[in-house]
Design an enzyme around this catalytic site. Structure first.
Site, PDB file in Angstrom:
ATOM      1  N   TYR A  53       1.061  -1.090   0.210  1.00 30.34           N
ATOM      2  CA  TYR A  53      -0.394   0.116  -0.040  1.00 30.34           C
ATOM      3  C   TYR A  53       0.986   1.037  -0.110  1.00 30.34           C
ATOM      4  O   TYR A  53       1.691   1.121   0.905  1.00 30.34           O
ATOM      5  CB  TYR A  53      -1.037  -0.241   1.073  1.00 30.34           C
ATOM      6  N   GLU A  55      -0.210   5.179  -0.368  1.00 28.56           N
ATOM      7  CA  GLU A  55      -1.358   5.593  -0.967  1.00 28.56           C
ATOM      8  C   GLU A  55       0.289   7.436  -0.470  1.00 28.56           C
ATOM      9  O   GLU A  55       0.820   7.364  -0.243  1.00 28.56           O
ATOM     10  CB  GLU A  55      -2.519   6.413   0.167  1.00 28.56           C
ATOM     11  N   ASP A 199      -6.997  14.010 -24.650  1.00 25.73           N
ATOM     12  CA  ASP A 199      -6.842  12.312 -24.253  1.00 25.73           C
ATOM     13  C   ASP A 199      -6.374  11.952 -25.487  1.00 25.73           C
ATOM     14  O   ASP A 199      -6.642  11.608 -27.258  1.00 25.73           O
ATOM     15  CB  ASP A 199      -7.982  12.172 -24.293  1.00 25.73           C
ATOM     16  N   THR A 225      -3.872   5.816 -21.631  1.00 28.74           N
ATOM     17  CA  THR A 225      -4.377   4.572 -21.376  1.00 28.74           C
ATOM     18  C   THR A 225      -2.764   4.082 -22.012  1.00 28.74           C
ATOM     19  O   THR A 225      -2.116   5.132 -22.501  1.00 28.74           O
ATOM     20  CB  THR A 225      -5.263   3.738 -21.132  1.00 28.74           C
ATOM     21  N   LYS A 228      -2.889   0.226 -25.091  1.00 28.34           N
ATOM     22  CA  LYS A 228      -3.220   0.221 -26.719  1.00 28.34           C
ATOM     23  C   LYS A 228      -2.490   0.351 -27.618  1.00 28.34           C
ATOM     24  O   LYS A 228      -1.182  -0.653 -27.004  1.00 28.34           O
ATOM     25  CB  LYS A 228      -4.059   1.965 -26.828  1.00 28.34           C
ATOM     26  N   ARG A 234      -2.809  -2.769 -18.956  1.00 22.68           N
ATOM     27  CA  ARG A 234      -3.855  -1.713 -18.898  1.00 22.68           C
ATOM     28  C   ARG A 234      -3.768  -0.826 -17.014  1.00 22.68           C
ATOM     29  O   ARG A 234      -2.826  -1.749 -16.298  1.00 22.68           O
ATOM     30  CB  ARG A 234      -4.974  -2.793 -17.967  1.00 22.68           C
TER      31      ARG A 234
HETATM   32  N1  DSN Z   1     -13.077   1.006 -24.836  1.00 17.58           N
HETATM   33  C1  DSN Z   1     -12.051   1.581 -25.272  1.00 17.58           C
HETATM   34  C2  DSN Z   1     -12.018   1.108 -26.958  1.00 17.58           C
HETATM   35  O1  DSN Z   1     -11.688   0.474 -27.689  1.00 17.58           O
HETATM   36  O2  DSN Z   1     -11.667   2.310 -27.478  1.00 17.58           O
HETATM   37  C3  DSN Z   1     -11.633   3.298 -25.111  1.00 17.58           C
HETATM   38  O3  DSN Z   1     -11.812   3.333 -23.730  1.00 17.58           O
END
Ligand code: DSN
Length: 414
Positions: A53, A55, A199, A225, A228, A234
């Site tokens: 932990y 924080e 974003d 994120t 991707k 993730r």
């Molecule tokens: N779910 C993602 C996508 O497929 O683009 C975005 O959050």
């Protein structure tokens, strides 16, 4: 990865993991937001760091024993700064939507006006959709793509911004295949006194390889994120100008989240290390080449590609150009071992659960080593499946071919 202990202890969960591993090995993944992590990233995610932990932030924790966690979080931060040319980075956000929530929380008050791209034009739920927290808490005005070019018309964005005077403008999308004019967004935001928020969840991995332009050096705040095109675990992160560091950090913790997921932070650090290597630049280049080949192949076969092409890793195809809807295509391709995601098209006359389009992406198959020649084969199967959608034998035949073909392109983490 060796799952010996899991196998001995919990057959039920072990078997599902084995089944999913087989599915990934035997099938083709064209969901634009998915990718395969390396074994090193997977090992970091499965490490003892999950036991801690912590924080707070490096050197300012609310729990003892965090000296080593501080080291790993600082490695992730320093690598992210280098990758994106960022002044300040917070690597603790748990995923894309929580990261965006923290950004709004840091810069806005409930009820403030924000501009974001409409969902069916390529935006994201967290960019102001009425059923999402963003649309409920903030006064979102939604801009659209041009109805003819299906690209963002910066003059239309400017006019809307001058009329609405938003406090923040959001750019960066989930189903938009074109380069984004960050500099023009910045000019417009400066003109109306708005914060700039990018974003870049979908294109981060292409931005770090310099195949797409980078908003980080001149936007106020940027979220992404990490799983991707960036090919990490993730999770997410927020980058901002140093002058906003305190308010962004406070919004993430204690504003939105509790303890960071330290095993994921370690995996982010490993993925950022991979993205700094020259091989990753080659990967980014191939992702785009593959997407452009795919879009061209679809066009050659009479499919309508939204905005007539792609500059990044994805494209949306208007399936009504073949008298079929996106949901049916998704189901037909699933029978052949090809995963895709249905998608709305701009001004879609059909409902979101049965939209007109399908979004295709190349990050995952490029990680497996597929290049232009394989992309052509994949589009041939997709077209054949769509044309023979009611013929079970043809679909079964494609599934067998897809399985045989997929096994020749190993997944790094399986
Ligand atoms: N779910 C993602 C996508 O497929 O683009 C975005 O959050």
């Amino acid at each position: 990865m060796d799952y010996t202990n899991l196998k001995n202890q919990d057959q039920a969960v072990f078997k599902t993991i084995e089944k999913e591993k087989k599915r990934q090995i035997n099938e083709i993944e064209l969901i634009a937001s998915e990718n395969y992590v390396s074994l090193a990233v997977l090992e970091a995610m499965g490490s003892v760091l999950t036991n801690k932990y912590s924080e707070g932030y490096p050197d300012h924790r609310y729990y003892g024993g965090n000296q080593i966690i501080d080291l790993v979080e600082n490695i992730a931060i320093e690598r992210a700064k280098k990758l994106f040319d960022a002044e300040h980075v917070n690597v603790q956000p748990l995923s894309g939507s929580p990261a965006n929530a923290a950004v709004y929380f840091a810069f806005l008050k409930p009820g403030d006006k924000v501009m974001g791209l409409k969902l069916d034009h390529g935006g994201h739920l967290s960019h102001g959709h009425p059923i999402n927290f963003s649309g409920m808490l903030y006064d979102f005005v939604q801009y659209e793509v041009d109805s003819k070019t299906e690209k963002i018309d910066m003059e239309a964005v400017r006019k809307l911004a001058l009329k609405e005077k938003p406090k923040m403008i959001v750019a960066g999308y989930s189903a938009y295949s074109r380069e984004i004019e960050w500099d023009k967004f910045k000019e417009i935001a400066d003109e109306v006194g708005a914060f700039t928020f990018a974003d870049i969840a979908h294109t981060a991995g292409l931005i770090v390889t310099k195949k797409m332009s980078n908003p980080v050096p001149f936007f106020d705040v940027v979220s992404t994120t990490t799983h991707k095109t960036l090919r990490g675990p993730r999770g997410a992160m927020i980058m901002c100008k140093e002058r906003y560091a305190k308010q962004v950090d406070r919004a993430v913790f204690p504003g939105m989240q509790g303890g960071p997921h330290d095993h994921i932070t370690a995996a982010k650090a490993v993925a950022f290390g991979e993205a700094l290597k020259p091989e990753f630049a080659e990967y980014g280049e191939q992702v785009i080449k593959n997407a452009q080949t795919m879009a061209k192949e679809f066009k050659n076969r009479g499919y309508r590609v939204i905005s007539d092409g792609t500059d990044n890793h994805l494209m949306v195809i208007d399936m009504t150009s073949k008298d079929i809807d996106g949901k049916t295509v998704e189901a037909v391709l699933e029978k052949c071992g090809i995963s895709v995601s249905r998608s709305t098209i701009p001004n879609d006359p059909n409902p979101p659960m049965k939209p007109s389009g399908v979004r295709f992406g190349t990050p995952a198959i490029t990680t497996r080593g597929m290049k232009e020649v394989e992309i052509k084969k994949v589009v041939e199967w997709i077209d054949k499946a769509i044309q023979n959608r009611d013929n079970k034998e043809v679909l079964k035949g494609i599934q067998i071919e897809v399985k045989d073909f997929s096994q020749k392109f190993p997944i790094p983490s399986a």
